[in-house]
Motif scaffolding. Structure first.
Motif, mmCIF file in Angstrom:
data_model
loop_
_atom_site.group_PDB
_atom_site.id
_atom_site.type_symbol
_atom_site.label_atom_id
_atom_site.label_comp_id
_atom_site.label_asym_id
_atom_site.label_seq_id
_atom_site.Cartn_x
_atom_site.Cartn_y
_atom_site.Cartn_z
ATOM 1 N N LEU A 1 0.832 -1.194 0.000
ATOM 2 C CA LEU A 1 0.000 0.000 0.000
ATOM 3 C C LEU A 1 0.873 1.253 0.000
ATOM 4 O O LEU A 1 2.034 1.202 0.408
ATOM 5 C CB LEU A 1 -0.916 0.002 1.229
ATOM 6 C CG LEU A 1 -1.883 -1.177 1.343
ATOM 7 C CD1 LEU A 1 -2.682 -1.105 2.641
ATOM 8 C CD2 LEU A 1 -2.835 -1.229 0.139
ATOM 9 N N PRO A 2 0.319 2.385 -0.414
ATOM 10 C CA PRO A 2 1.121 3.625 -0.478
ATOM 11 C C PRO A 2 1.189 4.320 0.876
ATOM 12 O O PRO A 2 0.898 5.516 0.996
ATOM 13 C CB PRO A 2 0.352 4.461 -1.501
ATOM 14 C CG PRO A 2 -1.076 4.043 -1.323
ATOM 15 C CD PRO A 2 -1.013 2.566 -1.024
ATOM 16 N N GLY A 3 1.564 3.590 1.906
ATOM 17 C CA GLY A 3 1.628 4.155 3.235
ATOM 18 C C GLY A 3 1.831 3.054 4.258
ATOM 19 O O GLY A 3 1.995 1.879 3.927
ATOM 20 N N HIS A 4 1.770 3.434 5.538
ATOM 21 C CA HIS A 4 2.162 2.535 6.621
ATOM 22 C C HIS A 4 0.980 2.244 7.549
ATOM 23 O O HIS A 4 0.140 3.097 7.812
ATOM 24 C CB HIS A 4 3.297 3.189 7.424
ATOM 25 C CG HIS A 4 3.724 2.408 8.617
ATOM 26 N ND1 HIS A 4 3.189 2.628 9.867
ATOM 27 C CD2 HIS A 4 4.615 1.403 8.761
ATOM 28 C CE1 HIS A 4 3.738 1.795 10.727
ATOM 29 N NE2 HIS A 4 4.612 1.042 10.085
ATOM 30 N N GLY A 5 0.932 0.993 8.046
ATOM 31 C CA GLY A 5 0.061 0.663 9.168
ATOM 32 C C GLY A 5 -1.416 0.495 8.880
ATOM 33 O O GLY A 5 -2.244 1.154 9.529
ATOM 34 N N VAL B 1 -0.313 -8.942 13.391
ATOM 35 C CA VAL B 1 -1.646 -8.939 12.786
ATOM 36 C C VAL B 1 -2.623 -8.247 13.746
ATOM 37 O O VAL B 1 -2.918 -8.761 14.820
ATOM 38 C CB VAL B 1 -2.120 -10.373 12.496
ATOM 39 C CG1 VAL B 1 -3.546 -10.358 11.950
ATOM 40 C CG2 VAL B 1 -1.177 -11.045 11.503
ATOM 41 N N THR B 2 -3.103 -7.081 13.348
ATOM 42 C CA THR B 2 -4.044 -6.324 14.178
ATOM 43 C C THR B 2 -5.461 -6.310 13.621
ATOM 44 O O THR B 2 -6.386 -5.870 14.305
ATOM 45 C CB THR B 2 -3.560 -4.879 14.357
ATOM 46 O OG1 THR B 2 -3.324 -4.297 13.062
ATOM 47 C CG2 THR B 2 -2.274 -4.834 15.169
ATOM 48 N N ARG C 1 -10.932 -15.999 1.199
ATOM 49 C CA ARG C 1 -9.608 -15.554 1.613
ATOM 50 C C ARG C 1 -9.702 -14.781 2.926
ATOM 51 O O ARG C 1 -10.707 -14.140 3.220
ATOM 52 C CB ARG C 1 -8.980 -14.634 0.544
ATOM 53 C CG ARG C 1 -8.850 -15.284 -0.830
ATOM 54 C CD ARG C 1 -7.753 -16.329 -0.838
ATOM 55 N NE ARG C 1 -7.535 -16.908 -2.152
ATOM 56 C CZ ARG C 1 -7.833 -18.155 -2.475
ATOM 57 N NH1 ARG C 1 -8.375 -18.957 -1.592
ATOM 58 N NH2 ARG C 1 -7.580 -18.605 -3.686
ATOM 59 N N LEU C 2 -8.640 -14.860 3.716
ATOM 60 C CA LEU C 2 -8.490 -14.009 4.888
ATOM 61 C C LEU C 2 -7.573 -12.855 4.510
ATOM 62 O O LEU C 2 -6.505 -13.061 3.924
ATOM 63 C CB LEU C 2 -7.887 -14.783 6.052
ATOM 64 C CG LEU C 2 -8.734 -15.900 6.664
ATOM 65 C CD1 LEU C 2 -7.956 -16.576 7.785
ATOM 66 C CD2 LEU C 2 -10.065 -15.367 7.180
ATOM 67 N N ILE C 3 -7.991 -11.645 4.859
ATOM 68 C CA ILE C 3 -7.184 -10.455 4.632
ATOM 69 C C ILE C 3 -6.683 -9.993 5.992
ATOM 70 O O ILE C 3 -7.458 -9.810 6.924
ATOM 71 C CB ILE C 3 -7.990 -9.338 3.949
ATOM 72 C CG1 ILE C 3 -8.808 -9.889 2.769
ATOM 73 C CG2 ILE C 3 -7.071 -8.214 3.513
ATOM 74 C CD1 ILE C 3 -7.988 -10.541 1.691
ATOM 75 N N LEU C 4 -5.378 -9.809 6.104
ATOM 76 C CA LEU C 4 -4.763 -9.435 7.365
ATOM 77 C C LEU C 4 -4.253 -7.999 7.293
ATOM 78 O O LEU C 4 -3.583 -7.610 6.329
ATOM 79 C CB LEU C 4 -3.581 -10.362 7.694
ATOM 80 C CG LEU C 4 -3.829 -11.866 7.627
ATOM 81 C CD1 LEU C 4 -2.570 -12.622 8.041
ATOM 82 C CD2 LEU C 4 -5.013 -12.276 8.496
ATOM 83 N N GLY C 5 -4.571 -7.231 8.329
ATOM 84 C CA GLY C 5 -4.019 -5.890 8.475
ATOM 85 C C GLY C 5 -2.988 -5.872 9.585
ATOM 86 O O GLY C 5 -2.891 -6.800 10.384
ATOM 87 N N SER C 6 -2.213 -4.791 9.653
ATOM 88 C CA SER C 6 -1.128 -4.724 10.633
ATOM 89 C C SER C 6 -0.805 -3.274 10.964
ATOM 90 O O SER C 6 -0.692 -2.431 10.068
ATOM 91 C CB SER C 6 0.124 -5.416 10.092
ATOM 92 O OG SER C 6 1.245 -5.156 10.903
ATOM 93 N N LEU C 7 -0.629 -2.987 12.246
ATOM 94 C CA LEU C 7 -0.155 -1.675 12.673
ATOM 95 C C LEU C 7 1.282 -1.448 12.243
ATOM 96 O O LEU C 7 1.745 -0.312 12.150
ATOM 97 C CB LEU C 7 -0.272 -1.568 14.198
ATOM 98 C CG LEU C 7 0.010 -0.218 14.853
ATOM 99 C CD1 LEU C 7 -1.069 0.789 14.497
ATOM 100 C CD2 LEU C 7 0.116 -0.369 16.367
ATOM 101 N N HIS C 8 1.998 -2.532 11.935
ATOM 102 C CA HIS C 8 3.443 -2.475 11.690
ATOM 103 C C HIS C 8 3.807 -2.462 10.208
ATOM 104 O O HIS C 8 4.825 -1.866 9.828
ATOM 105 C CB HIS C 8 4.100 -3.684 12.368
ATOM 106 C CG HIS C 8 5.572 -3.802 12.165
ATOM 107 N ND1 HIS C 8 6.485 -3.007 12.826
ATOM 108 C CD2 HIS C 8 6.312 -4.628 11.369
ATOM 109 C CE1 HIS C 8 7.702 -3.338 12.455
ATOM 110 N NE2 HIS C 8 7.630 -4.313 11.578
ATOM 111 N N GLU C 9 2.999 -3.095 9.365
ATOM 112 C CA GLU C 9 3.380 -3.339 7.976
ATOM 113 C C GLU C 9 3.014 -2.175 7.045
ATOM 114 O O GLU C 9 2.291 -1.255 7.416
ATOM 115 C CB GLU C 9 2.715 -4.619 7.478
ATOM 116 C CG GLU C 9 3.172 -5.878 8.186
ATOM 117 C CD GLU C 9 4.570 -6.313 7.794
ATOM 118 O OE1 GLU C 9 5.083 -5.818 6.771
ATOM 119 O OE2 GLU C 9 5.156 -7.130 8.503
#
Length: 325
Positions: free
Chosen positions: A15-19, A293-294, A302-310
């Motif tokens: 993505l064009p950004g963080h977290g 994984v937050t 499918r499972l989509i995973l988000g992250s505060l770190h990635e």
């Protein structure tokens, strides 16, 4: 019975950004998420992740955390800087409305996750009244127990407190019959059930305790589906010991924690639970390239995973899809 199975990664969408802290899927299979710089994005084309399209749909001016899609297509957004917002994803980047910035006469702090009931009532969590998002490790170390579950009635200017004393209140989801809410308490490694109706209305009780990690955002895509639980990291036994120490020791540890660099564990995981607290799936992976994984949602098998770190989201195989194959 050990329900642990491998979390099978398929693709990583940069993505064009963080977290991208939370992720939610709309009825068309598109995923919405928020970045640390305040942008809300919509990701389309998940069936072919390398060709996925990323659209910038809003800018909230704060730090988006938990998200909730409404039946009319609008998006509720928890701004960690102290507001609950409503965004029209198709109304342009400026179409953001503040629903409330206070509860019980007090300015909001560290809004975390949100869910809406069919009658328009909104419930959302505040993780801490002591530590802001940037110092989240301080709250986990100090074990402040200042998390809250709040209720905002339709049209009300201010939220009311319905449950207090939570250990880093985080994700929130509806039960299948809308008689209760499920709240993640990250600092206690448990899911708590808060009754909305019936003889125990207004009371809370443990639903799942001693989780194998620290629960973050929750997601339920359909009433007959499971509640998916993002585990931000595996259990840390020294933290359990610290929580039993005297308050002065915990406060000292918190001061150290907020200054120490944080490196997420390479072990990641998600759980699926039902309304009776039974764990249906425990998907985990050691030495994962995708850390902390937050958020988790399910769409199209499918499972989509988000992250505060990635700096992106992960697309993984859902267990139901694996059985069908």
């Amino acid at each position: 019975m050990d329900l642990r199975t491998a979390l099978v990664p398929l693709r990583y969408i940069t993505l064009p950004g963080h977290g991208p802290e939370d992720v939610v899927a709309d009825p068309r299979g598109r995923v919405l998420t928020g970045l640390s710089d305040g942008r809300i994005l919509r990701i389309d084309g998940l069936d072919d992740p390398p060709a996925a399209r990323v659209e910038h749909i809003a800018e909230i001016g704060g730090r988006p955390l938990g998200l909730e899609l409404l039946p009319d297509g609008d998006l509720l957004v928890c701004d960690a800087d102290g507001a609950l917002l409503r965004v029209d994803p198709d109304g342009g980047t400026g179409n953001v409305r503040v629903l409330t910035e206070s509860a019980a006469g007090e300015r909001l702090r560290f809004c975390s996750n949100v869910v809406a009931l069919p009658d328009g009532t909104v419930y959302f969590t505040v993780s801490s009244r002591v530590h802001p998002l940037r110092d989240w490790m301080g709250d986990l170390a100090e074990h402040t127990g200042t998390g809250r579950l709040l209720r905002l009635e339709p049209g009300a200017p201010e939220a009311e407190v319905v449950l207090d004393g939570l250990q880093f209140a985080n994700g929130v989801a509806r039960s299948a019959d809308d008689r209760a809410l499920i709240v993640a308490e990250t600092g206690a490694r448990r899911l708590t059930r808060f009754w909305l109706t019936g003889p125990r209305a207004g009371h809370a009780e443990p639903l799942v305790e001693n989780l194998p990690g620290y629960p973050d955002n929750l997601w339920r895509g359909a009433p007959d589906g499971p509640v998916w639980v993002a585990l931000a990291g595996p259990r840390v036994p020294p933290l359990d010991l610290l929580h039993r120490a005297a308050p002065v020791v915990r406060r000292a540890a918190a001061r150290l924690a907020v200054r120490a660099p944080y490196r997420p564990s390479g072990t990641v995981g998600v759980l699926a639970v039902d309304d009776d607290g039974r764990v249906l799936h425990h998907l985990t992976r050691r030495r994962s390239g995708f850390r902390m994984v937050t958020g988790v949602c399910e769409t199209g098998g499918r499972l989509i995973l988000g992250s505060l770190h990635e700096r992106g989201v992960a697309v993984c195989e859902a267990p139901e899809a694996k059985r069908r194959e």
